[in-house]
Design an enzyme around this catalytic site. Structure first.
Site, PDB file in Angstrom:
ATOM      1  N   GLU A 128     -29.086  51.938  18.563  1.00  0.00           N
ATOM      2  CA  GLU A 128     -27.751  50.767  18.382  1.00  0.00           C
ATOM      3  C   GLU A 128     -27.409  50.064  17.618  1.00  0.00           C
ATOM      4  O   GLU A 128     -26.270  50.478  17.504  1.00  0.00           O
ATOM      5  CB  GLU A 128     -28.183  49.675  20.233  1.00  0.00           C
ATOM      6  CG  GLU A 128     -28.629  50.208  21.618  1.00  0.00           C
ATOM      7  CD  GLU A 128     -29.643  49.494  22.183  1.00  0.00           C
ATOM      8  OE1 GLU A 128     -29.183  49.344  23.420  1.00  0.00           O
ATOM      9  OE2 GLU A 128     -30.476  48.326  22.095  1.00  0.00           O
ATOM     10  N   GLU A 156     -33.761  50.912  29.851  1.00  0.00           N
ATOM     11  CA  GLU A 156     -33.892  52.116  30.806  1.00  0.00           C
ATOM     12  C   GLU A 156     -31.751  52.260  31.981  1.00  0.00           C
ATOM     13  O   GLU A 156     -31.236  52.666  31.814  1.00  0.00           O
ATOM     14  CB  GLU A 156     -34.715  51.800  31.750  1.00  0.00           C
ATOM     15  CG  GLU A 156     -36.140  53.105  31.147  1.00  0.00           C
ATOM     16  CD  GLU A 156     -36.894  52.389  30.560  1.00  0.00           C
ATOM     17  OE1 GLU A 156     -37.471  52.530  30.068  1.00  0.00           O
ATOM     18  OE2 GLU A 156     -36.240  50.888  31.000  1.00  0.00           O
ATOM     19  N   GLU A 205     -25.879  40.449  25.386  1.00  0.00           N
ATOM     20  CA  GLU A 205     -25.090  40.772  24.411  1.00  0.00           C
ATOM     21  C   GLU A 205     -26.142  41.022  23.123  1.00  0.00           C
ATOM     22  O   GLU A 205     -26.054  41.083  21.881  1.00  0.00           O
ATOM     23  CB  GLU A 205     -25.245  38.898  24.931  1.00  0.00           C
ATOM     24  CG  GLU A 205     -24.107  38.111  25.099  1.00  0.00           C
ATOM     25  CD  GLU A 205     -23.746  37.209  24.501  1.00  0.00           C
ATOM     26  OE1 GLU A 205     -22.807  36.393  23.945  1.00  0.00           O
ATOM     27  OE2 GLU A 205     -24.289  36.377  24.214  1.00  0.00           O
ATOM     28  N   PRO A 236     -35.803  37.094  21.257  1.00  0.00           N
ATOM     29  CA  PRO A 236     -36.857  37.859  22.036  1.00  0.00           C
ATOM     30  C   PRO A 236     -37.154  39.048  22.832  1.00  0.00           C
ATOM     31  O   PRO A 236     -36.105  38.325  23.325  1.00  0.00           O
ATOM     32  CB  PRO A 236     -37.533  37.096  22.647  1.00  0.00           C
ATOM     33  CG  PRO A 236     -36.798  35.770  21.955  1.00  0.00           C
ATOM     34  CD  PRO A 236     -35.746  35.782  21.229  1.00  0.00           C
ATOM     35  N   ARG A 237     -37.491  39.872  23.356  1.00  0.00           N
ATOM     36  CA  ARG A 237     -37.438  40.622  24.589  1.00  0.00           C
ATOM     37  C   ARG A 237     -37.314  40.494  25.823  1.00  0.00           C
ATOM     38  O   ARG A 237     -36.240  40.851  26.539  1.00  0.00           O
ATOM     39  CB  ARG A 237     -38.474  41.969  24.059  1.00  0.00           C
ATOM     40  CG  ARG A 237     -38.294  43.042  25.168  1.00  0.00           C
ATOM     41  CD  ARG A 237     -37.536  44.099  24.791  1.00  0.00           C
ATOM     42  NE  ARG A 237     -37.085  45.195  25.830  1.00  0.00           N
ATOM     43  CZ  ARG A 237     -35.924  46.335  25.601  1.00  0.00           C
ATOM     44  NH1 ARG A 237     -35.089  46.170  24.365  1.00  0.00           N
ATOM     45  NH2 ARG A 237     -36.322  47.369  26.780  1.00  0.00           N
TER      46      ARG A 237
END
Length: 422
Positions: free
Chosen positions: A339, A60, A312, A269-270
């Site tokens: 994105e 967000e 990044e 990884p998130r």
């Protein structure tokens, strides 16, 4: 359930809240810091009379960034306070805006905590990103005459059914919102059905389509490619991955290495607490792996680069030829497909995209998105795109076309915010 009962249950559940916070702090030590802010104690000094923006976490915060930049330009006299709920979101806000904005955690949704926060911030306008709805915070704003906007709002059928089960809590809360700027007409209808005032619901589209890529980012990515001597090397990225996906991705990469031994995977990884374990998993799988955070050079022998840095992701997308977006091979709902599309990458994802149904449908229909469900299909799609540059270029142009066709939501949102400010 009405708001009084909700508040009582929240207070009774505070021991569980504390346990959950302790568990998260054990996994990610940053959660142990600034705990007082979560109860509206020890809040920083906040200049009053401005705009309060709440962006719950990293996703967000990134989505809100263009809106916040525009608000800073259009209303330089108004302080902007940004709140979030996670340490990663906090880091991202500081990285994006530094001292240009005020920042703290949003206190838990308790009436006294919400009142203390609002007494400190005293905003003229509150903007909540997407669907982070807190009954007591919204009610405390309404009591003080502070307009509340739900911006870039989205509401899936599943979420709508969940809210409908608590109609006595949900309907009054939605009725107190001054404006709900939704992404699609289908979502607008769901909000109205749940109790939002019809005249306060408007379709603005998704501001995620208004993503702008800084040319300097592309220059930096090209320079790093040259540093790696990887201009002709096949590179793909698996971004925002969740537990249960990484093994599938690494299995696909091993298949690709059998066909293209020089292939490089960028694995992102998130959640930061998984960075270390994913590095170890890659090593256990026998893959030559380096971590982005160490600055260790990517050489011709490197097979996996773990993207374990914050802020990044767009840059790492720019380094790849093809992008897989995670949270979609497991039923998490997916992450931002636009994105990589904005960077001209063919986009791959799993079947679980319920958080981005409209965006996924547009990309799919345009031919910019290919969906996979297992390691074999993922390897086949990545390998096929490397082998077929014409198809890759077609997907690239289709994705850019979808973005261009849907832009303008940010301007519509900003116009509505300006009306409420005036």
């Amino acid at each position: 359930m009405n708001r009084t009962l909700y508040t009582l249950l929240f207070h009774l559940g505070l021991p569980l809240v504390a346990l959950r916070l302790a568990w998260r702090a054990w996994r990610a030590p940053a959660y142990a810091r600034r705990i007082g802010e979560r109860f509206a104690f020890g809040l920083p000094t906040l200049a009053p009379g401005g705009i309060w923006v709440h962006a719950v976490s990293v996703g967000e915060s990134i989505a809100a960034a263009p809106m916040i930049r525009a608000l800073l330009e259009r209303h330089p006299d108004l302080p902007i306070t940004i709140t979030c709920m996670t340490p990663t979101g906090s880091e991202r806000i500081r990285a994006l805006f530094g001292d240009r904005v005020q920042h703290c955690y949003l206190p838990y949704d308790l009436p006294w905590a919400a009142a203390r926060f609002l007494a400190r911030a005293r905003p003229r306008l509150a903007v909540i990103m997407e669907t982070e709805l807190w009954p007591n915070h919204i009610h405390q704003c309404a009591v003080r005459g502070i307009p509340v906007v739900l911006a870039n709002a989205r509401l899936s059928e599943r979420s709508a059914r969940g809210y409908a089960r608590f109609h006595k809590l949900t309907a009054p809360m939605l009725a107190e919102l001054s404006w709900i700027a939704v992404q699609t007409e289908a979502e607008a209808q769901r909000f109205r059905a749940l109790g939002a005032r019809p005249e306060c619901v408007g379709v603005t589209g998704s501001i995620k389509f208004d993503l702008r890529i800084d040319p300097a980012l592309l220059d930096r990515a090209a320079a790093l490619h040259r540093q790696w001597n990887a201009e002709d090397r096949p590179v793909w990225i698996a971004a925002s991955t969740h537990a249960g996906e990484d093994e599938i991705i690494l299995a696909a990469h091993k298949t690709l290495l059998a066909q293209r031994p020089d292939a490089l995977l960028i694995l992102v990884p998130r959640h930061p607490e998984r960075f270390g374990s994913m590095f170890e998993l890659c090593r256990r799988e026998g893959l030559a792996t380096v971590r982005r955070s160490t600055g260790e050079a990517v050489t011709a022998d490197t097979q996996v680069l773990v993207g374990d840095t914050m802020g990044e992701l767009l840059f790492l997308y720019a380094l790849a030829d093809i992008a897989f977006v995670g949270g979609s091979l497991v039923p998490n709902g997916g992450h931002n497909l636009l994105e990589p599309a904005a960077l001209g990458k063919p986009v791959l994802a799993g079947p679980h995209l319920f958080n981005f149904l409209e965006i996924a449908a547009q990309l799919r229909e345009a031919g910019a998105l290919a969906e996979v469900s297992d390691a074999g299909q993922l390897a086949a799609q990545v390998g096929g795109l490397w082998a077929d540059p014409v198809r890759a270029a077609t997907m690239r142009e289709a994705g850019l076309g979808v973005l261009k066709a849907n832009q303008g939501a940010l301007e519509r949102l900003l116009a509505g915010l300006s009306r409420l400010l005036s």
